[in-house]
Design an enzyme around this catalytic site. Structure first.
Site, PDB file in Angstrom:
ATOM      1  N   SER A   3      -9.853 112.699-130.926  1.00 11.08           N
ATOM      2  CA  SER A   3     -11.265 112.827-131.288  1.00 11.08           C
ATOM      3  C   SER A   3     -11.604 114.293-131.581  1.00 11.08           C
ATOM      4  O   SER A   3     -10.951 114.920-132.417  1.00 11.08           O
ATOM      5  CB  SER A   3     -12.136 112.246-130.172  1.00 11.08           C
ATOM      6  OG  SER A   3     -13.470 112.105-130.585  1.00 11.08           O
TER       7      SER A   3
ATOM      8  N   ASP B 154     -13.372 102.525-137.022  1.00 11.89           N
ATOM      9  CA  ASP B 154     -13.789 103.851-136.571  1.00 11.89           C
ATOM     10  C   ASP B 154     -14.471 104.555-137.734  1.00 11.89           C
ATOM     11  O   ASP B 154     -13.915 104.608-138.835  1.00 11.89           O
ATOM     12  CB  ASP B 154     -12.559 104.637-136.105  1.00 11.89           C
ATOM     13  CG  ASP B 154     -12.872 106.039-135.594  1.00 11.89           C
ATOM     14  OD1 ASP B 154     -14.067 106.372-135.469  1.00 11.89           O
ATOM     15  OD2 ASP B 154     -11.927 106.785-135.318  1.00 11.89           O
TER      16      ASP B 154
ATOM     17  N   HIS C 193     -12.456 103.771-132.054  1.00 16.32           N
ATOM     18  CA  HIS C 193     -12.471 105.126-131.523  1.00 16.32           C
ATOM     19  C   HIS C 193     -12.427 105.100-129.985  1.00 16.32           C
ATOM     20  O   HIS C 193     -13.262 104.465-129.349  1.00 16.32           O
ATOM     21  CB  HIS C 193     -13.727 105.868-131.981  1.00 16.32           C
ATOM     22  CG  HIS C 193     -13.620 107.343-131.856  1.00 16.32           C
ATOM     23  ND1 HIS C 193     -13.044 108.135-132.828  1.00 16.32           N
ATOM     24  CD2 HIS C 193     -13.976 108.191-130.855  1.00 16.32           C
ATOM     25  CE1 HIS C 193     -13.069 109.391-132.443  1.00 16.32           C
ATOM     26  NE2 HIS C 193     -13.624 109.461-131.250  1.00 16.32           N
TER      27      HIS C 193
END
Length: 404
Positions: free
Chosen positions: A189, A343, A373
């Site tokens: 991320s 995502d 995600h």
């Protein structure tokens, strides 16, 4: 009396948190995810946590960001007798080093891990399981970086700490039983964003060993276009809703949340920037198969001089690594890139993959068809929490590392 008051406050907080949950944007559970019930529970708990944090912040009990940090660090792992674990500093930066206890006749591979959390959340403790897993499964020395967090330490302190740690580790690798030519940096991320930015910052350093590889796990990489196919298709897919993505990102760099709608429309991109970046950031570069779930090109709104000035920071390659110059991209190390179908950041990864490959950089691409995600982060927890997609992603990363 104290116990009754505590119970009352807990119940009150829960009731208000639930009401906040229903005020938040609702998520849609995509049909492509087979573990739908588990995914729904995860989404509810995420929104409940955000709602509770918002409520307790408003009534002055605890700040939103501090409660979310506590939640991320819940359920600490048990001791692991197979590893040597120690906390040290790489100059001013706190790190935790994980080493296999088993002796080795040769220097090991080294991994530097930058955790996710949008620059405001996450910690060594929150990523303890992840780093232990990589250490055990790949027989590597793993270093997790405890970079400073916003808002206490404004951006770009996070990048500065990660770069400092990387430089120190490359210089002292042998002191930790690591081969300097086999150092890999990795992050998920926003940690993937930091990984990409650090790799770019190191390309022209002639006084350091070259990185062996970078591993980017569903990274955020660009802030030019928030209307790419993945943003449209997954706008309401948990856990990283489209609106939440931008809210968290703007809080990270301390920009006014009131401009979110204008950013979605592209009002922050000047005509000059639009011409420059369209060769790197465009839905035309997204393969057709990733548009079949639906994509409708939207006309860009004219730029606003005020918003362009306010948003200049978001085009810095430290924040948006996809916008680095070709001369930097061409020198990057071999790359492992993981994307998830469900995502909003999927297309950031696809665009970066294309840029790297266009410059002859070897890319190992792992696309999780049922992925969302955060799925890799959850994969190291108990079966009730983890998802098959995350487990598959972890296995692919381990297999890549073993070849380094």
């Amino acid at each position: 009396m104290g116990i009754l008051l505590a119970i009352f406050l807990t119940v009150l907080a829960a009731i208000v948190a639930i009401s906040f949950y229903y005020e938040h944007p609702k998520g849609e559970i995509p049909h492509g995810i087979s573990e739908r019930q588990k995914f729904y529970v995860l989404h509810f708990l995420m929104n409940f946590g955000f709602g509770l944090a918002t409520f307790l912040d408003k009534v002055g009990i605890i700040s939103e960001v501090h409660l979310l940090r506590v939640i991320m660090e819940t359920i600490p792992p048990l001791k692991d007798t197979r590893l040597l674990i120690k906390d040290v500093r790489f100059e001013r930066v706190k790190v935790r080093i994980y080493q296999p206890k088993a002796s080795s006749n040769s220097l090991r591979r080294g991994m530097l891990y930058f955790h996710g959390g949008v620059g405001r959340l996450g910690s060594i403790r929150a990523y303890e399981r992840t780093c232990r897993y990589f250490c055990r499964k790949t027989n590597s020395v793993v270093v997790c970086v405890e970079y400073r967090l916003a808002p206490e330490h404004p951006y770009p302190a996070q990048f500065e700490d990660c770069l400092t740690a990387a430089i120190h580790f490359l210089r002292t690798a042998q002191d930790h039983g690591v081969d300097p030519s086999r150092v890999v940096i990795c992050g998920d991320s926003s940690g993937g964003t930091l990984t990409a930015a650090v790799a770019q910052a190191l390309v022209n350093r002639r006084d350091l060993p070259k990185l062996r590889a970078q591993i980017l796990i569903y990274p955020f990489l660009q802030s030019v276009d928030f209307d790419l196919p993945s943003y449209q298709q997954n706008a309401r897919v948990p856990i990283l809703l489209k609106e939440r993505t931008l809210v968290l990102g703007l809080k990270y760099i301390n920009l006014d949340l009131g401009f979110i709608k204008e950013l979605f429309k592209g009002c922050h991109v000047s005509e000059q920037q639009r011409l420059k970046y369209q060769k790197w950031v465009s839905p035309d570069h997204i393969p057709h198969e990733f548009k079949t779930r639906g994509y409708k090109p939207s006309p860009k709104s004219p730029p606003s001089e005020e918003i362009c000035e306010m948003a200049k920071l978001v085009f810095d390659p430290v924040f948006s690594p996809l916008l680095a110059e070709d001369s930097v991209i061409a020198q990057l190390p071999e790359t492992f890139l993981l994307t998830c179908e469900f995502d909003v950041l999927r297309d950031d990864g696809l665009l970066y993959k294309k840029r790297l490959e266009d410059h002859g950089i070897k890319v190992t691409w792992c696309h999780l068809e049922e992925g969302f995600h955060g799925t890799v982060f959850l994969a190291v927890f108990a079966r009730l929490i983890r998802f098959r997609s995350g487990t598959q992603g972890l296995e692919k990363i381990v297999n890549f590392l073993r070849l380094m």
